[in-house]
Design a protein around this motif. Sequence first.
Motif, PDB file in Angstrom:
ATOM      1  N   PRO A  21       0.822  -1.203   0.000  1.00 55.74           N
ATOM      2  CA  PRO A  21       0.000   0.000   0.000  1.00 55.74           C
ATOM      3  C   PRO A  21       0.858   1.256   0.000  1.00 55.74           C
ATOM      4  N   ASP A  22       0.437   2.241  -0.742  1.00 60.81           N
ATOM      5  CA  ASP A  22       1.178   3.487  -0.855  1.00 60.81           C
ATOM      6  C   ASP A  22       0.147   4.618  -0.859  1.00 60.81           C
ATOM      7  N   PRO A  23       0.207   5.502   0.152  1.00 60.13           N
ATOM      8  CA  PRO A  23      -0.797   6.572   0.224  1.00 60.13           C
ATOM      9  C   PRO A  23      -0.659   7.584  -0.917  1.00 60.13           C
ATOM     10  N   SER A  24       0.425   7.509  -1.715  1.00 60.22           N
ATOM     11  CA  SER A  24       0.618   8.548  -2.729  1.00 60.22           C
ATOM     12  C   SER A  24       0.154   8.123  -4.122  1.00 60.22           C
ATOM     13  N   CYS A  25      -0.506   6.962  -4.249  1.00 61.96           N
ATOM     14  CA  CYS A  25      -1.078   6.593  -5.547  1.00 61.96           C
ATOM     15  C   CYS A  25      -2.051   5.426  -5.367  1.00 61.96           C
ATOM     16  N   PRO A  26      -3.012   5.285  -6.324  1.00 66.06           N
ATOM     17  CA  PRO A  26      -3.949   4.169  -6.215  1.00 66.06           C
ATOM     18  C   PRO A  26      -3.243   2.820  -6.389  1.00 66.06           C
ATOM     19  N   ALA A  27      -3.794   1.786  -5.790  1.00 62.80           N
ATOM     20  CA  ALA A  27      -3.128   0.482  -5.747  1.00 62.80           C
ATOM     21  C   ALA A  27      -3.178  -0.244  -7.093  1.00 62.80           C
TER      22      ALA A  27
ATOM     23  N   CYS B 163      10.251  10.644  -2.515  1.00 57.77           N
ATOM     24  CA  CYS B 163      10.252  11.796  -1.619  1.00 57.77           C
ATOM     25  C   CYS B 163       8.872  11.988  -0.977  1.00 57.77           C
ATOM     26  N   GLN B 164       7.834  11.982  -1.802  1.00 55.01           N
ATOM     27  CA  GLN B 164       6.484  12.236  -1.295  1.00 55.01           C
ATOM     28  C   GLN B 164       6.006  11.070  -0.433  1.00 55.01           C
ATOM     29  N   ARG B 165       6.454   9.867  -0.782  1.00 53.10           N
ATOM     30  CA  ARG B 165       6.046   8.713  -0.001  1.00 53.10           C
ATOM     31  C   ARG B 165       6.652   8.773   1.399  1.00 53.10           C
ATOM     32  N   VAL B 166       7.916   9.194   1.471  1.00 51.69           N
ATOM     33  CA  VAL B 166       8.570   9.333   2.770  1.00 51.69           C
ATOM     34  C   VAL B 166       7.839  10.396   3.601  1.00 51.69           C
ATOM     35  N   ILE B 167       7.512  11.512   2.949  1.00 50.80           N
ATOM     36  CA  ILE B 167       6.801  12.579   3.680  1.00 50.80           C
ATOM     37  C   ILE B 167       5.454  12.057   4.199  1.00 50.80           C
ATOM     38  N   LEU B 168       4.694  11.421   3.305  1.00 43.25           N
ATOM     39  CA  LEU B 168       3.390  10.904   3.736  1.00 43.25           C
ATOM     40  C   LEU B 168       3.549   9.824   4.810  1.00 43.25           C
ATOM     41  N   GLY B 169       4.594   9.008   4.674  1.00 43.24           N
ATOM     42  CA  GLY B 169       4.875   7.978   5.682  1.00 43.24           C
ATOM     43  C   GLY B 169       5.133   8.604   7.046  1.00 43.24           C
ATOM     44  N   LEU B 170       5.920   9.691   7.042  1.00 47.25           N
ATOM     45  CA  LEU B 170       6.212  10.385   8.295  1.00 47.25           C
ATOM     46  C   LEU B 170       4.931  10.970   8.895  1.00 47.25           C
ATOM     47  N   ARG B 171       4.094  11.543   8.041  1.00 45.50           N
ATOM     48  CA  ARG B 171       2.843  12.137   8.536  1.00 45.50           C
ATOM     49  C   ARG B 171       1.935  11.063   9.115  1.00 45.50           C
ATOM     50  N   GLN B 172       1.855   9.935   8.434  1.00 52.28           N
ATOM     51  CA  GLN B 172       1.025   8.836   8.956  1.00 52.28           C
ATOM     52  C   GLN B 172       1.543   8.330  10.301  1.00 52.28           C
ATOM     53  N   TYR B 173       2.858   8.393  10.455  1.00 52.35           N
ATOM     54  CA  TYR B 173       3.475   7.936  11.697  1.00 52.35           C
ATOM     55  C   TYR B 173       3.146   8.898  12.841  1.00 52.35           C
ATOM     56  N   GLY B 174       2.764  10.121  12.478  1.00 53.84           N
ATOM     57  CA  GLY B 174       2.444  11.101  13.512  1.00 53.84           C
ATOM     58  C   GLY B 174       3.524  12.157  13.671  1.00 53.84           C
TER      59      GLY B 174
END
Lengths: 548, 349
Positions: free
Chosen positions: B133-139, B193-204
Amino acid sequence: MSNFADFSTLLDSLYYTSSTKAKTRLLCEYLTNTPDPDRGWAIAVLSGTLQLEFFSRSTVKNLMLTHCDPVLFAMSYDYVGEMSETVAHMWPTPKTIELDCNRSLPSLNDIITEFSNTPKNAIPECLASYLDRFTPSQRWALVKLGTRGLRVGVSARLVKNILAEFASVSTIQVSDIETLWHGVSPPYTELLTWLEGKTPKPDVSDRIVFHPVMLAHPVTEAELANIDFNEWVAEYKYDGIRVQIVATSHGIGMFSRTGDDIAHSFPDVVELWQNTGVYGVFDGELLAFSDVDIGTFNQLQQRLNKKKPTKKLMNEIPCGIIIYDCLALGSGTQRCSLTELPLSERQTKLTEVLTPVIQHRIRLSPTITITSKTQCQRVRDEICERSGQRIEGLMLKRKTSLYMSGRPKGQWVKYKRDPMLVDAVIMYAQRGHGKRSSFYSDYTFGCWGTNEIGERVLLPIGKAYSGFSDAELHELDKWVRKHTIGRFGPVKEVAKELVFEVAFDSVHTSKRHKSGIALRFPRIHRIRWDKPANEADELTRLVGMIIQ
Amino acid sequence: MSTSTILEPHPDTWIEVRSAGIYCIPADVYIDPMQPVERALITHGHADHARGGHQRVWATLETITIMQQRYGIEHALLQTVVTFGEEINLTPEAEHPVFMCLYPAGHILGSAQIKLTYQGVSIVFAGDYKRTPDPSCPAFIPIDCDVFVTEATFALPVFNHPPIQDEIHKLILSLTRFPERCHLVGAYALGKCQRVILGLRQYGYHKPIYLHGALLKLCQTYREFGYDLGECVPVSEVDDYHSLAGEIVLAPPSALTDRWSRKLPDVLTCMASGWMQIRARTKQKRAELPLIISDHCDWQELLDTLDEIRPTEVWITHGREDALMHACNNMGIHARALRLIGYEDENNE
């Protein structure tokens, strides 16, 4: 409580961390938070003093092969370039085991105790059960630990520096730890608790202890020109292995340069020394001997790594020792250290003590007076020639040099004969390991000879994986990829177009290579991008250089 | 799933590998060509797949936006936006037309699989894809087809990409342990880059994240497509670099070791890439903290995908094709390697 996960986390962090400061902090944190004996075992693992090999690499490999597709294993291993890591990632995680890892993980001590006490035939099963329970990082740590192949960028020297940093008693210096180091053994509880100020300093005066040796820098021609020969003394540089004799009234130890006790491999030499009745710590060169002279390194090599040499082997290849320095004289409370005396005084004392007992296989290294650079060169070339390469150059030592462990600057230098060179053609290439994983960095090269039907063909003479810079490695890697003409598993055959100037120390006969010869310590000296392959050297030229 | 193993006309006869890339003869169209061509279908915006200078391009809106940003508004004379699932006739005049349809590939923003159907035979070009799963694009959606064309970037059983949250956790832990060090994370400008950012945001993690100049435009593109990256600050707008101690800075991998990074305080180099699973690769990149974050399938994802789709044939574009071919044989799927050059740089993902 500490467990194997903490240990493997420590290894991972140390492995990836490049700054010494950060490594120091990581290890000090671990030492503070981890109880004995785990933390001491960790120190032993890092500094390479854990002498146990729990399982061989082939045991690990065979075990892996029963748990996976061998074809995929071979491809993965070739790609990763490192067996422990390949196993760590490829080991199938069993679905039945709950991955609640921290609850039931063993401590480092549990692992060491269990593997030390498990009979050999039960080792694979024991290993498999741990691999099942571990994460990839922990598997890597276990395989590395068990095969004694661990390297995480922490040298034994750095460990000692970090221990000094860890010490809560501020007066404790690295040198204090060094003098104790070889007198204490894993898991180092008495050492660590002393560093924390909880127990007195361990007393090692009656133990047979290795003293870190003094090493020399290679000298360039330019540096040689600047040497004031009045202040230096020369000796022959023998082509054997460096040893340290520690003779006490309790017994005799014989250590390699790195502090491994090798006395068991050379009972003949130990006995000779025993008969002299001389006590102290002596620095010298271990060599094979013939009836009349010293032997070749090749002969000595047949005696190395023999745990228990046979009578026959000892008769065929007797060994002996040439002593050139002395760190201490006497035994027990009588022992007196000489390391703070200048070399000239140490040599005087050494000569006094040893002259009455010297014989064919226990000798003193003669000193040679040199007065100029040209004479230095001449003496070196003559002696290398005259000794049939049994002497590989000269050692130059400052007369005032104290005996300092490590490689102090400007004290001792080695002036080796020039390497021999041959132009050879690269024939095959293989991916490297470790740092060079995935780069084609191991090269097999050959010289021109004739095959059974009289055609002029290249015959492989050796393999080298050093001597080039990182930039050259990248270029060679690219060249190999572009010039591949065949594949034999992981080995790529390349177009016979590129010439290496290969440097080596000597040539020997060999049954392993089709060419019938083998080179000692071959390394790439230069890449001859300019030289056509058909102008590389003929095999006959090398055959003429063989040392009998 | 196809039951017959006889494909007529066999894609061998109407798809070929040319020096510019994979070419569909009856549609006169290239897939991800590496040189400028007349007609191109583009799977996604990474530079080795999407190049400028084609006459006509079909791709998703996101991919076309990315291409416009990289190569200019007029990167191709004619740019056709295709939505997922929309059937397009590439050769309206032909007796036997070639139909095209795009499906999500789960690789990066706008990434698509391309399905071509000719006389009832279908081939799917997955491009680069992943299943995690990747929050930055559809699966990724598995699509029925006769021939499935797959990449094999991480096609060895040693590749087993951990969940991204584990890797983000490693980064946060390191920040706690070394609060005085600036954590510089190498991540490709598009996708990673965007995936790391979104990953960090999801982590809190809600502190500002600092960005190298080369990452700004594409982050803006993601925002325009509705992704909330939280507060991101260009490093160039930071007055006192010492204030970056204990902060996360993202930069393209090439900037990790160049002069740019020297102004940052006590840098701890991190690298976000699927290659980071191999220790030596981390060392070669001089990264101190490897973050195993990949845009591609790992080994098991590849096998699961093939098993799910069960095509008659698998074609492998680039990567570790030997191992994947071997696995296909074991699964009873006919496989061949196209050995495309140009897509793979051994050190890049």
